[in-house]
Write a protein that holds these residues in place. Sequence first.
Motif, short mmCIF file in Angstrom:
data_model
loop_
_atom_site.label_atom_id
_atom_site.label_comp_id
_atom_site.label_asym_id
_atom_site.label_seq_id
_atom_site.Cartn_x
_atom_site.Cartn_y
_atom_site.Cartn_z
N GLN A 184 -14.62 -18.49 -11.62
CA GLN A 184 -13.63 -17.68 -10.91
C GLN A 184 -13.69 -17.99 -9.42
OE1 GLN A 184 -14.85 -13.44 -9.76
NE2 GLN A 184 -15.98 -13.71 -11.69
N GLN A 185 -12.65 -17.61 -8.75
CA GLN A 185 -12.62 -17.81 -7.29
C GLN A 185 -13.22 -16.59 -6.61
OE1 GLN A 185 -9.11 -19.73 -5.39
NE2 GLN A 185 -9.00 -17.90 -4.11
N ILE A 186 -14.02 -16.86 -5.60
CA ILE A 186 -14.63 -15.77 -4.84
C ILE A 186 -14.32 -15.96 -3.35
CG2 ILE A 186 -16.51 -15.41 -6.50
CD1 ILE A 186 -18.33 -17.00 -4.59
N THR A 187 -14.48 -14.91 -2.61
CA THR A 187 -14.29 -14.96 -1.16
C THR A 187 -15.60 -14.58 -0.48
OG1 THR A 187 -11.97 -14.31 -1.39
CG2 THR A 187 -12.97 -14.03 0.79
N TRP A 188 -16.02 -15.41 0.42
CA TRP A 188 -17.26 -15.13 1.14
C TRP A 188 -16.99 -14.03 2.18
CZ3 TRP A 188 -21.80 -16.61 -0.48
CH2 TRP A 188 -22.91 -16.45 0.33
N PRO A 189 -17.92 -13.11 2.38
CA PRO A 189 -17.67 -12.01 3.32
C PRO A 189 -17.45 -12.51 4.75
CG PRO A 189 -19.55 -11.55 1.93
CD PRO A 189 -19.20 -12.97 1.69
N THR A 190 -16.70 -11.73 5.48
CA THR A 190 -16.46 -12.09 6.89
C THR A 190 -17.62 -11.69 7.78
OG1 THR A 190 -15.29 -10.00 7.16
CG2 THR A 190 -13.95 -11.94 6.65
N THR A 191 -18.36 -10.67 7.38
CA THR A 191 -19.50 -10.24 8.18
C THR A 191 -20.66 -11.20 7.98
OG1 THR A 191 -20.24 -8.82 6.40
CG2 THR A 191 -18.84 -7.82 8.08
N PRO A 192 -21.50 -11.37 8.97
CA PRO A 192 -22.65 -12.26 8.81
C PRO A 192 -23.54 -11.81 7.64
CG PRO A 192 -22.34 -11.67 11.11
CD PRO A 192 -21.40 -10.81 10.33
N ILE A 193 -24.00 -12.79 6.88
CA ILE A 193 -24.80 -12.51 5.68
C ILE A 193 -26.24 -12.92 5.94
CG2 ILE A 193 -25.12 -13.04 3.24
CD1 ILE A 193 -22.68 -11.32 3.90
N LEU A 194 -27.12 -11.98 5.63
CA LEU A 194 -28.54 -12.24 5.85
C LEU A 194 -29.10 -13.16 4.77
CD1 LEU A 194 -30.57 -11.33 7.98
CD2 LEU A 194 -31.30 -9.55 6.38
N PHE A 195 -28.80 -12.83 3.52
CA PHE A 195 -29.20 -13.70 2.42
C PHE A 195 -28.30 -13.40 1.23
CE2 PHE A 195 -31.86 -9.92 2.05
CZ PHE A 195 -31.72 -9.57 0.73
N ALA A 196 -28.30 -14.34 0.27
CA ALA A 196 -27.47 -14.16 -0.92
C ALA A 196 -28.23 -14.72 -2.11
CB ALA A 196 -26.13 -14.87 -0.75
N ASN A 197 -28.14 -14.00 -3.23
CA ASN A 197 -28.83 -14.42 -4.44
C ASN A 197 -27.86 -14.52 -5.60
OD1 ASN A 197 -31.43 -14.56 -3.36
ND2 ASN A 197 -31.76 -12.38 -3.63
N VAL A 198 -28.15 -15.46 -6.47
CA VAL A 198 -27.44 -15.56 -7.75
C VAL A 198 -28.31 -14.91 -8.81
CG1 VAL A 198 -26.66 -17.12 -9.54
CG2 VAL A 198 -26.19 -17.65 -7.16
N TYR A 199 -27.68 -14.06 -9.61
CA TYR A 199 -28.39 -13.44 -10.74
C TYR A 199 -27.66 -13.83 -12.02
CZ TYR A 199 -30.83 -10.46 -7.43
OH TYR A 199 -31.60 -10.00 -6.41
N LEU A 200 -28.43 -14.28 -12.99
CA LEU A 200 -27.88 -14.62 -14.29
C LEU A 200 -28.79 -13.99 -15.34
CD1 LEU A 200 -25.51 -16.43 -15.39
CD2 LEU A 200 -27.25 -18.18 -15.81
N GLU A 201 -28.22 -13.11 -16.14
CA GLU A 201 -28.96 -12.53 -17.26
C GLU A 201 -28.37 -13.13 -18.54
OE1 GLU A 201 -30.01 -8.28 -15.10
OE2 GLU A 201 -29.26 -8.31 -17.15
#
Lengths: 186, 402
Positions: free
Chosen positions: B131-148
């Motif tokens: 799917q298409q996603i949009t990255w946030p406009t606010t600064p991001i401290l960290f980002a994680n991918v979760y897959l169950e």
Amino acid sequence: MRTSRAIILLALLTLLALVGTAVFVYLPVNVTINSVGPPVIFQAGSNAGGTDLGGNTIQVTLGPNSSSATIVLHPTYQKTYYHDILQVSNPSPPAGDNYYIGIKVVSPLTGAAFSSAVARVYDSANNLLFTADLKTAGTYGWATLLPDGQTFRIDIEIVITEGVPLPSGSVTFELVYSPQSVTPPP
Amino acid sequence: MLSRIVAIPLIPILFFIPYVLGAEFSYYPTSLTLNSVSPPISLYDPGVSGVTVSLGPNSTSASITVKASAQPFDIVANSDFIGPSPWLFIPGTDLISATVLPSYLGRVGVANVSGSGSLFTGYTDSAFLYQQITWPTTPILFANVYLEACVEYAVTSGFSILLLDATVFVVDANTLAVVDSITFILDVGSSSTCTWNTYTGGLNVGAYTPGGTYYFLIRYRVQSLFTLFGGSYYARFYTDLANITVAPANPTFLGIFLLANASTGIYNASLSLVSASFTGTVDANIWLRNNTVQVQSSSITISASTIVTSQTSELIVTTVPPGYYSLEMWLDTTISPGASATLNLVLKYRIQDGVYVEYPILLNIVDPPDRGGQPSEPPDKIFKILSIDPPPYIEFLRSYDP
């Protein structure tokens, strides 16, 4: 010897004359008391008679000669501030003189539920002149000059501690004034 | 002679007596009686997540803590396969089926990608959900991918050793460049039953453009590591969660932090900021809103931990039916990581010009240390997996090995 006794007796008589013998002189003084109208008067503040909390009325009743006042207020928990409840005026007629004023708290407000009760006196330019702690007996603000033709307003600020039953209480204070400021009022 | 000695010093003393003791005073008696009444306006806890409210015993004061950071939020839509579905399915040669199961092995909302085929040495097949996603406009401290996820598979004939993996890709939607890719080995062998596992990886947040659009893809792949004399297999990939949670570098909060109602009468209310202390950088706007008449006051404004405006305009507070609140106190704040603010506010209301009541309100804005957790999405739409012609870059991704 006889001469010495005479001298001692004479000295004692002289001492008695100084100590025990009074000479009274009466100078006539005629005191005439001509009472005058009060040169300083109370006036109801602009919010006297207005709506108070709890559906009540801000009650301010002046004496027949505007030289006494009775106030009934209805504060609630936290800080309740009453603006311009009572006024002190030095109208030009009839006196036309300057006076010095202060507030003397005679019977202070008691009860811990009233954590604070203060009267604030402002001039017509909204300058705070002095405050009177209505929980502590004493004279406050002496000798603040009330110039000829000026009117001061009195605000009342009440703070009631939260978490206690709603209290009731009363305080008696006096507006004291004098044309002189040399000595504080007794 | 003696009387002269006594009398001479008395002359100046007697002279000053009228000046010292002779002032006249007038006294005007004043009686002040106080009959206190119940507070006509009371404060209430709005029950908002992230807002802790401690009211005074008579609901005329409040101490409030607002967690500005809340939780890292998910930028993948329908990541739990329960809600609205923007997922697209790109089949492989043998992995050609994609369905959504309402529940499976204790999980609600499970995507199932499956297929079967013939095996040979060097066999590989893959299918995608994306799917298409949009990255946030606010600064991001960290980002994680979760897959169950879990897999069920078996070599149904012959002898083969299979490798089943899932790779998450983030591809720039404009340049089609792979920004991030992480491969999770799901199982190696000849057969397996589903055992749920959580797979986690971190994204390179510095490689993303704020507000940019990206494709988030999950590649499900079957590879034959060894096959003897041919054979066949089936494989089913189950996915209960596939999300990207981002932790904003600047924690934010937007919402109601306190409510108020009048029991009787009509009042004019405003908020004042009496004093404030800050740690770090705090931006905030605080205002009143009358939800009955849909109006709001001007704001108390704090910019870069500096008070710009310290008072709101007035709003009318009236009585409303039970369960409703006529006055809402709103906060919109962004703070630097680890920052905090302590704001001493006063709710002031007046029944007329002459009578003011003031309630103290202590508002703490904090950035709590816990940044974990996975937010859930509301299940508000029907899930559907679409099958379309694969974009050209998919063939490149089929054989992409990070």
